[in-house]
Write a protein that holds these residues in place. Structure first.
Motif, PDB file in Angstrom:
ATOM      1  N   ALA A 229       0.835  -1.198   0.000  1.00 55.90           N
ATOM      2  CA  ALA A 229       0.000   0.000   0.000  1.00 55.90           C
ATOM      3  C   ALA A 229       0.871   1.250   0.000  1.00 55.90           C
ATOM      4  N   VAL A 230       0.424   2.273  -0.721  1.00 61.87           N
ATOM      5  CA  VAL A 230       1.097   3.566  -0.757  1.00 61.87           C
ATOM      6  C   VAL A 230       0.138   4.575  -0.140  1.00 61.87           C
ATOM      7  N   ASP A 279      -0.178  10.165 -17.868  1.00 62.36           N
ATOM      8  CA  ASP A 279       0.607  11.387 -17.877  1.00 62.36           C
ATOM      9  C   ASP A 279       2.089  11.092 -17.733  1.00 62.36           C
ATOM     10  N   ARG A 280       2.866  11.863 -18.482  1.00 59.22           N
ATOM     11  CA  ARG A 280       4.314  11.667 -18.471  1.00 59.22           C
ATOM     12  C   ARG A 280       4.908  11.782 -17.086  1.00 59.22           C
ATOM     13  N   LEU A 281       4.356  12.693 -16.302  1.00 63.62           N
ATOM     14  CA  LEU A 281       4.898  12.912 -14.971  1.00 63.62           C
ATOM     15  C   LEU A 281       4.916  11.604 -14.174  1.00 63.62           C
ATOM     16  N   PHE A 282       3.852  10.841 -14.276  1.00 60.30           N
ATOM     17  CA  PHE A 282       3.771   9.589 -13.529  1.00 60.30           C
ATOM     18  C   PHE A 282       4.788   8.569 -14.033  1.00 60.30           C
ATOM     19  N   TYR A 283       4.884   8.457 -15.354  1.00 60.26           N
ATOM     20  CA  TYR A 283       5.825   7.478 -15.895  1.00 60.26           C
ATOM     21  C   TYR A 283       7.248   7.818 -15.457  1.00 60.26           C
ATOM     22  N   GLY A 284       7.568   9.104 -15.496  1.00 61.48           N
ATOM     23  CA  GLY A 284       8.904   9.537 -15.090  1.00 61.48           C
ATOM     24  C   GLY A 284       9.156   9.249 -13.618  1.00 61.48           C
ATOM     25  N   ALA A 285       8.176   9.590 -12.792  1.00 62.88           N
ATOM     26  CA  ALA A 285       8.317   9.376 -11.352  1.00 62.88           C
ATOM     27  C   ALA A 285       8.478   7.890 -11.047  1.00 62.88           C
ATOM     28  N   LEU A 286       7.754   7.085 -11.784  1.00 66.09           N
ATOM     29  CA  LEU A 286       7.810   5.640 -11.590  1.00 66.09           C
ATOM     30  C   LEU A 286       9.210   5.114 -11.882  1.00 66.09           C
ATOM     31  N   LEU A 340       6.234   6.147  -3.409  1.00 66.34           N
ATOM     32  CA  LEU A 340       6.631   4.836  -3.914  1.00 66.34           C
ATOM     33  C   LEU A 340       7.871   4.320  -3.179  1.00 66.34           C
ATOM     34  N   ARG A 341       8.855   5.206  -3.025  1.00 65.91           N
ATOM     35  CA  ARG A 341      10.093   4.790  -2.372  1.00 65.91           C
ATOM     36  C   ARG A 341       9.819   4.280  -0.966  1.00 65.91           C
ATOM     37  N   GLN A 342       8.999   5.042  -0.255  1.00 62.63           N
ATOM     38  CA  GLN A 342       8.682   4.697   1.122  1.00 62.63           C
ATOM     39  C   GLN A 342       8.046   3.302   1.169  1.00 62.63           C
ATOM     40  N   ALA A 343       7.104   3.071   0.279  1.00 63.53           N
ATOM     41  CA  ALA A 343       6.410   1.781   0.259  1.00 63.53           C
ATOM     42  C   ALA A 343       7.371   0.652  -0.101  1.00 63.53           C
TER      43      ALA A 343
END
Ligand code: ADP
Ligand code: MG
Length: 617
Positions: A229-230, A279-286, A340-343
């Protein structure tokens, strides 16, 4: 060049329609959004021939008054935008999914569309309908219908035949529609949804109490079992720190374990204020968040839902509203990466060393003593009784007993001293016994290793399959006698449709009769296997989850299914040589330490730890 002339309204609408509805799935998306904006709690979608022939969406939302029907289907007419506010602010701070007021007009301009709507309440008049065919309006008339709205779209693109040529196969269009419905389902766990394809139920989702339940129902238990979970909250923009009630950003969802990776981005779902986006932002963050964890070229499975105040995000960037712009993009990006990192960090512990500690903790004195050492209640254990118990306890070690199921089986009797010297060069040691037909106990130079044979074997099959696929050479073995496998209705067709793909993965099948297929060859790496059970599982999986998904892209699940039916599954007695062979193979195979679901395939205990258990240290 001829003189400049203004275009007719009809043509303008048709040109604009090209942007909003490129394929049937876009129609479904727009109609679903309208139903959601109308507050529907139940939506039913029926499609025929991939939606090209017919799409019908019924909702139990607010419905429309008779006099609003005409406006609803005309261009740039909407009930969702406050014009004064929109003009003043420049950004469309919308709370609804729609606001451009062009979907119904666009659909009506390229198809035969019928809209029937009725308001709620006893006093409300009956239903009314309106029809638009290739942009031509058929006036409002009384109709039959329940409170809510039904929109029927037939002969999509009959008015713009050139478009039809760009459509993919009916199957591909159906899959695209199912994807749209899945995304809406994920964004609204409490929504009841039904999708019927040519009269057959394809998706039936009751309202779910929470996101986890909905995720399990839509993406399958495997997604839930393999993700964490996030949840993260933050303020927007530090520059607005002075503001007392700084608007909040909230990120919730699930992040797949790094071991649960895929060849494409099929398993990635992003939402902004309950609006599905790519959205690109999500793909990049991922990419940034998984950078340290993920094998190159593979994609994580995630479902992330971001909520933020509507004025913080501009959704009017793209006619289909699939992309958005954030006012503080950098902040949003770091929130997503942080969440994401935290999870993942927490998950890392779960998958690795904590297990050994847990195992140790469970073995520490203070727990209930083993059954063999419990004596009749009341009677204190005397030395005499203990001595008498001894031979019975010891008798369990006779070879005869080891042949019985449920008892431990011993590996080839290697003298202890020899085992120790050989084990020195073997990280996973020499197999000494098999317990419960599931766990291999091996002696290493300085401790012991317990291997979960099933998990380990699954991982080996996966890694070998991956390597073989990369070489484009999955070795197959011919069955001495081809096996006929009877399947449930429709499953045979489903499998045969993918015969080529299956062959590339080592399984060669042919049509037999009706609901049966003939299996000729199986993947050589699996040895002997239960062909029938395996094929039924593969068929079931294709039918339920893997719709349209290339098997190669679902490789871990595919290998899991295969391994399940091969000779080394859990509950299978192994000989000493088989056990040692498995251990040696594990040592040679990269990533053999965790199974396809991120759980460990073995735990190791050092002698020092064992000595500690007995208070020797
Ligand atoms: P938009 O959703 O951007 O406003 P549409 O063309 O999709 O534009 O719809 C036009 C209007 O018709 C909406 O603003 C809404 O008032 C009304 N409408 C459309 N579909 C429904 C529905 N399913 N239930 C109630 N009202 C609807
Ligand atoms: Mg709309």
């Amino acid at each position: 060049m001829s003189a400049i002339r203004p275009l007719s309204d009809e043509l303008i609408t048709r040109i604009a329609a090209g942007e909003v509805v490129e394929r049937p799935a876009h129609v479904v998306k727009e109609l679903l959004e309208n139903a959601l904006d109308a507050g529907a709690s139940h939506i039913e979608i029926r499609i025929q021939r991939g939606g090209i022939e017919r799409i019908s969406v019924s909702d139990n939302g607010s419905g429309m008054a008779k006099e609003d029907l005409r406006l609803a289907v005309s261009r740039h007419a909407t009930s969702k935008l406050d014009e004064a506010q929109a003009l003043a602010q420049g950004v469309f701070a919308v709370q609804t999914l729609g606001f451009r007021g062009e979907a119904l007009a666009a659909i009506g301009s390229v198809a035969k569309m019928q809209l029937i709507s009725r308001l709620h309440g006893k006093a409300a008049p009956g239903a009314h309908g309106i029809a638009v065919t290739g942009g031509k309006l058929v006036p409002v008339r009384a109709a039959a219908g329940a409170p809510g709205t039904q929109v029927v779209v037939e002969d999509l693109f009959f008015a713009t035949p050139a478009r039809l040529k760009f459509l993919k196969s009916e199957r591909a269009e159906t899959l695209a529609i199912a994807d749209v419905v899945r995304r809406v389902a994920l964004a609204h766990p409490g929504l009841s949804l039904m999708l019927l394809e040519d009269g057959k139920k394809r998706l039936h989702l009751p309202p779910h109490a929470n996101l986890a339940a909905r995720l399990g129902a839509v993406l399958g238990r495997r997604f839930l079992d393999n993700s964490v979970a996030v949840e993260l909250n933050a303020e927007t923009g530090a520059d607005e720190g002075a503001q007392k009630n700084a608007p909040r950003l909230r990120l919730v969802g699930y992040a797949g374990l790094p071991t649960f990776h895929h060849a494409n981005t099929y398993w990635q779902y992003f939402f902004v204020n309950a609006r599905p986006v790519r959205d690109r932002l999500f793909y990049g963050a991922l990419r940034a968040a998984y950078h340290d964890y993920l094998v190159a070229g593979r994609h994580a499975a995630v479902m992330l839902s971001l909520s933020l105040p509507p004025q913080e995000v501009d959704v009017n960037v793209h006619p289909t509203k699939a992309e958005v712009r954030f006012r503080s993009a950098a902040r949003v990006r770091s929130l997503v990466i942080g969440g994401l990192r935290q999870a993942l960090h927490a998950a890392g512990h779960r998958a690795t060393d904590r297990n050994a500690h847990r195992a140790l903790a469970a073995m520490r004195p203070g727990h209930a003593p083993p059954a063999a050492m419990q004596f009749a209640e009341g009677a204190p254990a005397s030395v005499q009784e203990l001595c008498e118990a001894q031979p019975r306890f010891g008798a369990a070690h006779s070879d005869a007993d080891f042949e019985q199921p449920g008892r431990a089986s011993l590996a080839a009797p290697t003298p202890d001293s020899k085992a120790q010297s050989v084990a020195r060069d073997l990280p996973l040691g020499l197999a000494r016994a098999q317990l419960h037909d599931t766990y291999i106990v091996a002696q290493t130079a300085d401790g012991l290793v317990i291997v979960d044979q099933h998990a380990a074997h699954e991982r080996l099959v996966y890694e070998q399959m991956k390597a073989a696929l990369a070489r484009k050479a999955v070795a197959r073995q011919m069955l001495l006698v081809p096996e006929v496998v009877e399947l449930a209705g429709g499953e045979a067709d489903l499998l045969l449709e993918r015969a080529e793909e299956l062959a590339a993965l080592g399984l060669v099948i042919e049509p037999f009769s009706g609901d049966a297929v003939l299996v000729r060859e199986t993947p050589a790496m699996l040895g002997e296997m239960d062909v029938a059970a395996c094929l039924r599982d593969v068929a079931a999986e294709l039918a339920s989850s893997g719709q349209g998904l290339a098997l190669k892209e679902n490789l871990d699940s595919w290998c899991g299914t295969l391994a399940c039916h091969s000779s080394i599954r859990a509950g299978k007695r192994l000989s000493g040589e088989q056990m040692d062979a498995l251990l040696r193979q594990m040592e040679r195979t990269p990533h053999a330490g965790q199974c396809n679901h991120g759980r460990p395939t073995y735990v190791e205990m050092k002698l020092a730890d064992i000595e500690r258990l007995f208070g020797r240290r």
